[in-house]
Motif scaffolding. Structure first.
Motif, PDB file in Angstrom:
ATOM      1  N   ASP A 130       0.361  -1.090   0.038  1.00  0.00           N
ATOM      2  CA  ASP A 130       0.251  -0.195  -0.176  1.00  0.00           C
ATOM      3  C   ASP A 130       1.231   0.753   0.320  1.00  0.00           C
ATOM      4  OD1 ASP A 130      -2.685   0.928  -0.032  1.00  0.00           O
ATOM      5  OD2 ASP A 130      -2.365   1.419   2.233  1.00  0.00           O
ATOM      6  N   ALA A 131       0.547   2.789  -0.766  1.00  0.00           N
ATOM      7  CA  ALA A 131       1.083   3.599  -1.048  1.00  0.00           C
ATOM      8  C   ALA A 131       0.846   4.331   0.897  1.00  0.00           C
ATOM      9  CB  ALA A 131       0.498   4.484  -1.477  1.00  0.00           C
ATOM     10  N   GLU A 191       5.448   2.894  -1.633  1.00  0.00           N
ATOM     11  CA  GLU A 191       4.744   1.277  -2.288  1.00  0.00           C
ATOM     12  C   GLU A 191       5.441   0.364  -0.514  1.00  0.00           C
ATOM     13  OE1 GLU A 191       1.949   0.377  -3.900  1.00  0.00           O
ATOM     14  OE2 GLU A 191       1.873   2.732  -4.193  1.00  0.00           O
TER      15      GLU A 191
END
Length: 447
Positions: A247-248, A270
């Motif tokens: 996930d960012a 990320e």
């Protein structure tokens, strides 16, 4: 109201003790070097209580704002005038300054006889003068550092612990609002793994966890693998499996704060995501953290002192106008006392006795750092003015020796009396301004 008064008394007692120790920082080396000290006083104005021990009177004054020690021979002896000289009154500034200087020296010389001439402050060598005058500020620095050690290693600093405060229900963007809906979003890995609020994270992907930074590093480095997470729950260690997602997430700086770009937007990367939040708490740290903290406090205090005229102008605008008071601006005695009372009487969630004690210790450490820095300003009547005079004396004597000339003798600081009085008047005006501002436009911790 009782707790408020208790907070005021605590900070007042701490400040009075700091001032008393500051003067002891002057008193002890002066006596060790043989200087005759006639008074050691805390406060100004009429004497409330005093006792004479040996040749020194120790006492308390009515106005508990500062203190002093009185040493004989602060100025060079009065040399007198040629017989038959007629002194005329003059309105000339230079003549008035000279007469003020001569009067001060005459008064000083009248306080002791020839047998004590070797016990005067001016008779000391330059290094000894520096030790005496720097003893007070150095004492405040030591007090500040000691209080920081107690704060850092005893009370602890605000930090995030590996105890789970909350578990995310789903994976949401890093910059999403707190009340975003989980509809259509994948569940958070921590929720699926069975991690609960109150669990203490002990191990992630084989890496032992002792602080929250360990959690962040282990999770981000795991990418989207299935890893083992060991938690402590009800006194037992429980191994769980969590399948992370990529996930960012915000890029973190060395202090653990999220990095933002020039437009104020979060900078992301990320990395692996678990979905847990740690619990904020006061965490004891190593005393090795203190030097950096003390240096930072010194620099920030120095910046305040350097910009003091501007800050006082802003205080005046706030006190006599509609401008807002700068919460990081200078405070007077009333303002500091008010904040101490607010700290002691605060009834805020998460701000319990430990936090209150830590805040009071932090306030006293800051006050002592301020006393240290402010007293180094090279203006009389501050200690820094006498330090500057001693350094000038040393330079003059060194130059005279190099040129083969006679010793020029001590610097006559009495010639600075008009400037000293002007500086003292400025300090009085500053004190009154801060007093008024603290009453009509106070700074508060809990608006």
């Amino acid at each position: 109201m009782l707790l408020f008064a208790l907070g005021v008394l605590v900070i007042a007692a701490g400040l009075a003790l700091s001032i008393a120790l500051h003067e002891i920082g002057h008193l002890v080396p002066a006596k060790l070097f043989g200087v005759r000290v006639t008074q050691y006083m805390i406060g100004f104005g009429p004497t409330v209580l005093s006792r004479t021990r040996g040749e020194t009177e120790y006492g308390l004054k009515a106005i508990p704002l500062g203190g002093y020690i009185r040493m004989i021979g602060m100025y060079p002896p009065h040399k007198g005038e040629p017989e038959g000289t007629i002194r005329e009154d003059s309105t000339g500034l230079l003549q008035q300054m000279t007469e003020m200087s001569e009067d001060a020296k005459a008064y000083e010389s009248a306080q002791y006889g020839p047998e004590d001439a070797h016990r005067t402050f001016v008779a000391l060598s330059v290094p000894k003068k520096l030790v005496v005058m720097l003893g007070g500020p150095t004492m405040n620095l030591l007090i500040s550092v000691l209080l920081m050690v107690v704060l850092v290693s005893g009370i602890g600093l605000p930090s995030v612990t590996p105890t789970v405060q909350s578990v995310s229900e789903c994976v949401v963007p890093a910059d999403a609002p707190a009340d975003v809906s989980c509809e259509g979003q994948p569940p958070a890995p921590a929720l699926e793994a069975g991690i609960r609020p109150g669990d203490v994270l002990r191990e992630i992907d084989g890496a032992p966890i002792t602080r929250w930074e360990d959690v962040t590093e282990a999770v981000r480095a795991a990418d989207d693998r299935t890893i083992e997470v060991v938690v402590e729950r009800d006194g037992r260690e429980i191994p769980l499996e969590a399948t992370l997602v990529i996930d960012a997430r915000p890029v973190l700086d060395q202090d653990g704060a999220a990095v933002r770009d020039a437009d104020g937007r979060l900078v992301t990367e990320e990395v692996g995501f678990l979905g847990v939040a740690g619990t904020p708490d006061l965490v004891p740290q190593s005393p090795t953290e203190v030097p950096a903290m003390a240096w930072d406090a010194f620099v920030r205090t120095g910046q305040i002192v350097v910009t003091l005229p501007v800050r006082l102008y802003e205080v005046g605008q706030a006190a006599f106008g509609s401008a807002e008071r700068d919460p990081d601006g200078p405070l007077g005695v009333v303002g500091v006392s008010r904040l101490a009372g607010e700290v002691a009487s605060a009834d805020e969630p998460g701000f319990e006795l430990r936090e209150k004690v830590g805040t009071m210790i932090s306030m006293l450490a800051s006050l002592n750092m301020a006393l240290f820095v402010f007293n180094l300003v090279p203006l009389l009547p501050l200690d820094g003015g006498h330090v500057a005079g001693a350094l000038l004396e040393g330079i003059r004597r060194r130059i005279a020796r190099l040129r083969g000339r006679p010793d020029p003798g001590p610097v006559d600081m009495s010639r600075m009396l008009p400037l000293t009085n002007a500086v003292a008047l400025v300090f009085i005006v500053m004190t009154l301004l801060l007093l008024y501002a603290d009453i009509v436009k106070p700074i508060t911790l809990f608006p």
